[in-house]
Write an enzyme that holds these catalytic residues in place. Structure first.
Site: not given
Length: 586
Positions: A143, A146-148, A314
């Site tokens: 995660h 995917q987010e950063t 992800r």
């Protein structure tokens, strides 16, 4: 976003979930005396059940003075930190995150883990703590990616190793004004509960995304600060600490261990504490990596006929981290979330964690008020995780005089002895009514008129019912003639949800239910608009609309929008290999 307004009541700003009002809604003319010990006892009674205790154990924290002493290889490090050090050494951290911002250090990660002893902690019931720790790290890192992630396919490093690039939300820097502080208004309860800090000019500071979770808004900074310091002020006054200290990774772990009702925490999914009930299973919510996607971003990425680009990312990242960390991925593990419904109140993880006024009827008080609070699943200023918040909830909602015992503050006002109730017989037994709300099927457009009906509510005794409706902002409409309520859904530029509460009572007993109204953003006015042509030489930001090859595209919200200006071969709208990761076709 605005709350729906009943009849002639004024609209008020709100967050997701129902809201408490800024002042007591109910009170009698004279304060009602309550013993502090009785409130403490009531709090224990209401919050002392296995799931609540299990969650409280998983979110417990270590004192910051001890956290600050954590460094790699220290013999006195907490046991959960030592476990992480055995599984993931500094060289592994450097390999897995070679493009990380310099503030995302291995030392900071160990401190963030140490703050939450349940993360990679031990179990006394035979569960394999090492295996759970490895799976937790693989899930967490996927995660993070995917987010950063840099999401730049041309790099030598594969995408799954491009995580932790962003420390602050793209386009924002410290000192920049007007960032995510619309809920700072001290006239609304969010601004009172989590009062925003101010800069040298007297303006509210900005709460744009910071850290590995890209923490945003005062109503997230405040609770996180409270968990870290026992005080909401430190991070509300200095939000930059979420970027520049070990809070940058602790903020992500905070969201890993804290449930978001009706969702369970990701930790409880991984360690097996969360067990789906039949309703969960019918919704496709079963243990596996897929359900953690539903937890973190299910409203955007889950439920379709096929996996979307973000969830596919992800899954791919999880497989790579799992391989590196020696996490076995079973052939039947549900890794994605296609066709998976969202969590709701019928699931086993629907833990109510906030205190709200108990709207019931009491036969032991002079005016029938309960002078009590109840657990609810929507956000209010009062958390069941914070000792004393039950008492604060009662003080907020009722006119009470709280005393420690009968000798404090003079003689307390005696509670009248109620008349003995008649012995019930099959003919005069009073049965509580049943509250039921019916409303629109599917989403309604913002700005439209909506009616909700309580005509399906019933009373087995045939008693006349009083209907009390409460909007998300705590405002109410009540009366025996209010079985139907009509209101205008406020115009909003983003899809949203509004929770409306209904209480029905027959004069002695009552029942309460809620209705979630799904609101679709109001369509833009149909006016001729000129849009710029897409160019690889232009820096595009979230929300920008461009024309490319005869079609319109809009740059997605952060973090996906961060890809709109990189790697044209990959993200050119409508033409790049993975353009839909960054752009939405209009």
């Amino acid at each position: 976003m605005k709350a729906p307004t009943f009849m002639a009541l004024s609209a008020a700003g709100l967050l997701i979930g129902a809201q408490a009002s800024a002042a007591p809604l109910l009170s009698s003319s004279a304060p009602y005396t309550v013993k502090a010990s009785d409130l403490e006892k009531k709090e224990q009674e209401l919050a002392n059940f296995p799931l609540m205790q299990s969650v409280k154990n998983s979110i417990r924290t270590l004192d910051n003075a001890q956290v600050e002493q954590i460094v790699p290889g220290r013999s006195a490090n907490p046991e959960n930190v030592k476990r992480v050090e055995r599984i993931l050494q500094a060289k592994d951290w450097a390999f897995l995150f070679p493009l990380r911002a310099k503030e995302y250090t291995y030392d900071n990660f160990l401190k963030a883990v140490g703050k939450f002893p349940a993360v990679c902690g031990s179990y006394t019931d035979g569960r394999d703590a090492d295996a759970i720790c490895r799976k937790s790290l693989a899930t967490m890192f996927a995660h993070f990616a995917q987010e950063t992630c840099g999401h730049e396919s041309w790099r030598e490093e594969p995408e799954w190793r491009q995580a932790l690039v962003y420390l602050r939300e793209m386009g924002w820097e410290e000192g920049q004004k007007g960032g995510y502080n619309g809920e700072c208004n001290p006239d609304v309860w969010q601004g009172q509960t989590w009062p925003c800090g101010k800069d040298k000019d007297g303006d509210f500071v900005s709460y744009f995304g910071r850290g590995a979770k890209q923490l945003s808004y005062n109503y997230n900074y405040g609770p996180f600060s409270d968990a870290m310091y026992g005080d909401v002020r430190p991070l509300l006054d200095k939000p930059e600490l979420v970027a520049d200290t070990w809070m940058n990774l602790a903020s992500a772990i905070f969201f890993f261990v804290y449930p978001q009702p009706p969702k369970p925490s990701m930790l409880h999914v991984i360690d097996g504490t969360w067990q789906p009930n039949q309703h969960d299973k019918e919704s496709g919510l079963v243990p596996g990596f897929g359900v953690t996607i539903q937890i973190i971003n299910g409203g955007v990425e889950c439920g379709g006929e096929a996996e979307n680009a973000q969830s596919l990312n992800r899954i791919a990242y999880y497989k790579e981290f799992a391989k590196y960390l020696k996490v076995p991925v079973a052939a039947d593990e549900v890794l994605g979330c296609k066709k998976m419904k969202q969590f709701d109140a019928g699931g086993s993880g629907a833990l109510p964690i906030y205190w709200e006024m108990d709207w019931g009827w009491s036969t032991t008080t002079p005016d029938g008020l309960t002078y009590a609070c109840q657990l609810v699943g929507y956000q209010t200023p009062f958390s069941a995780f914070k000792d004393g918040d039950y008492t604060r909830c009662v003080q907020h909602n009722f006119n009470v005089n709280i005393v420690s015992d009968a000798s404090d503050g003079g003689t307390p006002t005696p509670t009248p002895t109620p008349e003995p109730a008649p012995t019930p017989t099959p003919d005069n037994t009073n049965v509580a009514p049943v509250a039921q709300i019916s409303g629109p099927v599917g989403a309604v457009e913002a700005g439209s008129k909506v009616s909700l009906s309580a005509s399906g509510s019933s009373d087995a005794n045939g008693d006349a019912l009083t209907y009390t409706w409460m909007a998300q902002n705590g405002q109410t409409v009540t009366g025996k003639d209010k079985s139907v309520v009509t209101f205008n859904v406020p115009a909003t530029s983003a899809d949203s949800q509004h929770i409306i509460s209904l209480k029905v009572d027959d004069g002695k007993l009552s029942d309460t239910t809620t209705y979630t109204l799904n609101v679709k953003a109001k369509a833009a006015d149909d006016k001729p608009v000129s849009y710029p042509a897409w160019s690889a030489a232009t820096s595009w930001k979230s929300g920008d609309i461009v024309i490319n090859r005869g079609a319109l595209y809009q740059c997605k919200p952060f973090p996906a929008g961060g890809w709109c200006s990189v790697a044209p071969a990959y993200y050119e709208p409508g033409a790049g290999i993975a353009w839909s990761d960054a752009w939405t076709a209009l």
